[in-house]
Design a protein around this motif. Structure first.
Motif, PDB file in Angstrom:
ATOM      1  N   THR A   6      89.821  10.080  90.266  1.00  0.00           N
ATOM      2  CA  THR A   6      89.936  10.555  88.883  1.00  0.00           C
ATOM      3  C   THR A   6      90.717   9.551  88.045  1.00  0.00           C
ATOM      4  OG1 THR A   6      89.943  12.833  89.672  1.00  0.00           O
ATOM      5  CG2 THR A   6      90.694  12.470  87.422  1.00  0.00           C
ATOM      6  N   ALA A   7      90.237   9.325  86.831  1.00  0.00           N
ATOM      7  CA  ALA A   7      90.943   8.493  85.857  1.00  0.00           C
ATOM      8  C   ALA A   7      91.101   9.302  84.579  1.00  0.00           C
ATOM      9  CB  ALA A   7      90.164   7.224  85.557  1.00  0.00           C
ATOM     10  N   HIS A   8      92.243   9.150  83.952  1.00  0.00           N
ATOM     11  CA  HIS A   8      92.503   9.822  82.687  1.00  0.00           C
ATOM     12  C   HIS A   8      92.147   8.853  81.567  1.00  0.00           C
ATOM     13  CE1 HIS A   8      94.774  13.125  84.619  1.00  0.00           C
ATOM     14  NE2 HIS A   8      94.896  12.189  85.555  1.00  0.00           N
ATOM     15  N   THR A   9      91.301   9.301  80.655  1.00  0.00           N
ATOM     16  CA  THR A   9      90.880   8.466  79.534  1.00  0.00           C
ATOM     17  C   THR A   9      91.237   9.166  78.226  1.00  0.00           C
ATOM     18  OG1 THR A   9      88.690   9.426  79.207  1.00  0.00           O
ATOM     19  CG2 THR A   9      88.883   7.761  80.928  1.00  0.00           C
ATOM     20  N   SER A  10      91.062   8.474  77.133  1.00  0.00           N
ATOM     21  CA  SER A  10      91.341   9.074  75.831  1.00  0.00           C
ATOM     22  C   SER A  10      90.369  10.217  75.525  1.00  0.00           C
ATOM     23  CB  SER A  10      91.272   8.016  74.735  1.00  0.00           C
ATOM     24  OG  SER A  10      90.001   7.393  74.732  1.00  0.00           O
ATOM     25  N   ASP A  11      89.216  10.218  76.191  1.00  0.00           N
ATOM     26  CA  ASP A  11      88.216  11.272  75.988  1.00  0.00           C
ATOM     27  C   ASP A  11      88.298  12.383  77.024  1.00  0.00           C
ATOM     28  OD1 ASP A  11      87.111   9.931  73.787  1.00  0.00           O
ATOM     29  OD2 ASP A  11      85.854   8.707  75.105  1.00  0.00           O
ATOM     30  N   GLY A  12      89.235  12.299  77.945  1.00  0.00           N
ATOM     31  CA  GLY A  12      89.363  13.305  79.000  1.00  0.00           C
ATOM     32  C   GLY A  12      89.404  12.650  80.363  1.00  0.00           C
ATOM     33  N   HIS A  13      88.959  13.368  81.370  1.00  0.00           N
ATOM     34  CA  HIS A  13      88.982  12.877  82.733  1.00  0.00           C
ATOM     35  C   HIS A  13      87.609  12.389  83.168  1.00  0.00           C
ATOM     36  CE1 HIS A  13      92.381  15.672  82.565  1.00  0.00           C
ATOM     37  NE2 HIS A  13      92.935  14.879  83.457  1.00  0.00           N
ATOM     38  N   LEU A  14      87.612  11.340  83.973  1.00  0.00           N
ATOM     39  CA  LEU A  14      86.414  10.886  84.658  1.00  0.00           C
ATOM     40  C   LEU A  14      86.657  11.124  86.142  1.00  0.00           C
ATOM     41  CD1 LEU A  14      85.832   7.377  83.025  1.00  0.00           C
ATOM     42  CD2 LEU A  14      84.589   9.488  82.539  1.00  0.00           C
ATOM     43  N   ALA A  28      88.487   3.433  92.593  1.00  0.00           N
ATOM     44  CA  ALA A  28      89.785   3.520  91.922  1.00  0.00           C
ATOM     45  C   ALA A  28      90.186   2.167  91.349  1.00  0.00           C
ATOM     46  CB  ALA A  28      90.846   4.027  92.897  1.00  0.00           C
ATOM     47  N   ASP A  29      90.004   1.110  92.124  1.00  0.00           N
ATOM     48  CA  ASP A  29      90.334  -0.237  91.643  1.00  0.00           C
ATOM     49  C   ASP A  29      89.460  -0.624  90.448  1.00  0.00           C
ATOM     50  OD1 ASP A  29      92.330  -0.520  93.551  1.00  0.00           O
ATOM     51  OD2 ASP A  29      91.078  -1.686  94.928  1.00  0.00           O
ATOM     52  N   GLU A  30      88.195  -0.232  90.497  1.00  0.00           N
ATOM     53  CA  GLU A  30      87.268  -0.509  89.387  1.00  0.00           C
ATOM     54  C   GLU A  30      87.727   0.202  88.113  1.00  0.00           C
ATOM     55  OE1 GLU A  30      82.904   1.173  88.402  1.00  0.00           O
ATOM     56  OE2 GLU A  30      83.032   0.101  90.301  1.00  0.00           O
ATOM     57  N   LEU A  31      88.104   1.466  88.235  1.00  0.00           N
ATOM     58  CA  LEU A  31      88.557   2.231  87.073  1.00  0.00           C
ATOM     59  C   LEU A  31      89.858   1.658  86.505  1.00  0.00           C
ATOM     60  CD1 LEU A  31      87.763   5.811  88.374  1.00  0.00           C
ATOM     61  CD2 LEU A  31      86.608   4.620  86.509  1.00  0.00           C
ATOM     62  N   ALA A  32      90.767   1.268  87.379  1.00  0.00           N
ATOM     63  CA  ALA A  32      92.030   0.669  86.918  1.00  0.00           C
ATOM     64  C   ALA A  32      91.767  -0.665  86.219  1.00  0.00           C
ATOM     65  CB  ALA A  32      92.978   0.492  88.096  1.00  0.00           C
ATOM     66  N   ALA A  33      90.865  -1.458  86.767  1.00  0.00           N
ATOM     67  CA  ALA A  33      90.528  -2.749  86.155  1.00  0.00           C
ATOM     68  C   ALA A  33      89.884  -2.570  84.788  1.00  0.00           C
ATOM     69  CB  ALA A  33      89.594  -3.531  87.081  1.00  0.00           C
ATOM     70  N   ASP A  34      89.210  -1.434  84.590  1.00  0.00           N
ATOM     71  CA  ASP A  34      88.605  -1.134  83.290  1.00  0.00           C
ATOM     72  C   ASP A  34      89.636  -0.648  82.273  1.00  0.00           C
ATOM     73  OD1 ASP A  34      86.101  -1.866  84.182  1.00  0.00           O
ATOM     74  OD2 ASP A  34      85.397   0.192  84.509  1.00  0.00           O
ATOM     75  N   GLY A  35      90.897  -0.527  82.704  1.00  0.00           N
ATOM     76  CA  GLY A  35      91.962  -0.156  81.788  1.00  0.00           C
ATOM     77  C   GLY A  35      92.273   1.326  81.709  1.00  0.00           C
ATOM     78  N   HIS A  36      91.692   2.121  82.589  1.00  0.00           N
ATOM     79  CA  HIS A  36      91.971   3.562  82.569  1.00  0.00           C
ATOM     80  C   HIS A  36      93.375   3.841  83.111  1.00  0.00           C
ATOM     81  CE1 HIS A  36      87.949   4.417  81.318  1.00  0.00           C
ATOM     82  NE2 HIS A  36      87.434   3.812  82.377  1.00  0.00           N
ATOM     83  N   GLU A  37      93.995   4.859  82.560  1.00  0.00           N
ATOM     84  CA  GLU A  37      95.349   5.228  82.971  1.00  0.00           C
ATOM     85  C   GLU A  37      95.313   6.272  84.070  1.00  0.00           C
ATOM     86  OE1 GLU A  37      97.619   6.455  79.613  1.00  0.00           O
ATOM     87  OE2 GLU A  37      97.123   4.667  78.470  1.00  0.00           O
ATOM     88  N   ARG A  38      96.392   6.327  84.806  1.00  0.00           N
ATOM     89  CA  ARG A  38      96.612   7.315  85.869  1.00  0.00           C
ATOM     90  C   ARG A  38      95.371   7.547  86.720  1.00  0.00           C
ATOM     91  NH1 ARG A  38      97.571  11.437  88.550  1.00  0.00           N
ATOM     92  NH2 ARG A  38      99.075  13.053  88.650  1.00  0.00           N
ATOM     93  N   VAL A  39      95.021   6.529  87.472  1.00  0.00           N
ATOM     94  CA  VAL A  39      93.915   6.632  88.413  1.00  0.00           C
ATOM     95  C   VAL A  39      94.474   7.169  89.721  1.00  0.00           C
ATOM     96  CG1 VAL A  39      92.139   5.367  89.674  1.00  0.00           C
ATOM     97  CG2 VAL A  39      92.696   4.722  87.323  1.00  0.00           C
ATOM     98  N   VAL A  40      93.899   8.245  90.222  1.00  0.00           N
ATOM     99  CA  VAL A  40      94.356   8.835  91.481  1.00  0.00           C
ATOM    100  C   VAL A  40      93.163   9.146  92.383  1.00  0.00           C
ATOM    101  CG1 VAL A  40      96.477   9.833  90.531  1.00  0.00           C
ATOM    102  CG2 VAL A  40      94.392  11.185  90.557  1.00  0.00           C
ATOM    103  N   ILE A  41      93.465   9.191  93.671  1.00  0.00           N
ATOM    104  CA  ILE A  41      92.480   9.593  94.674  1.00  0.00           C
ATOM    105  C   ILE A  41      92.995  10.883  95.290  1.00  0.00           C
ATOM    106  CG2 ILE A  41      91.310   8.974  96.818  1.00  0.00           C
ATOM    107  CD1 ILE A  41      91.910   5.999  96.025  1.00  0.00           C
TER     108      ILE A  41
END
Length: 63
Positions: A6-14, A28-41
């Motif tokens: 899960t990644a937290h975005t300005s539009d909600g959660h992915l 998770a690494d892909e989402l973090a590299a895209d700049g998403h905040e609070r990426v968790v597994i």
């Protein structure tokens, strides 16, 4: 194994489901590299892990 990334975005959660620790960490690494905040597994018990913690516990333990 059932894992949710899960990644937290300005539009909600992915959220993405993955079946292996390696695939979950890769997403998770892909989402973090895209700049998403609070990426968790999240594992099947509902526990959340930051990608680095998850890597050291499940993908490369003892490394």
């Amino acid at each position: 194994m059932h894992l949710v990334v899960t990644a937290h975005t300005s539009d909600g959660h992915l959220s993405y489901q993955r079946t292996s620790p390696e695939a979950a960490l890769e997403k998770a690494d892909e989402l973090a590299a895209d700049g998403h905040e609070r990426v968790v597994i999240t594992d099947i018990t509902g526990r959340d892990y930051e990608p680095g913690e998850f890597d050291s516990l499940f993908v490369h333990p003892g490394g």
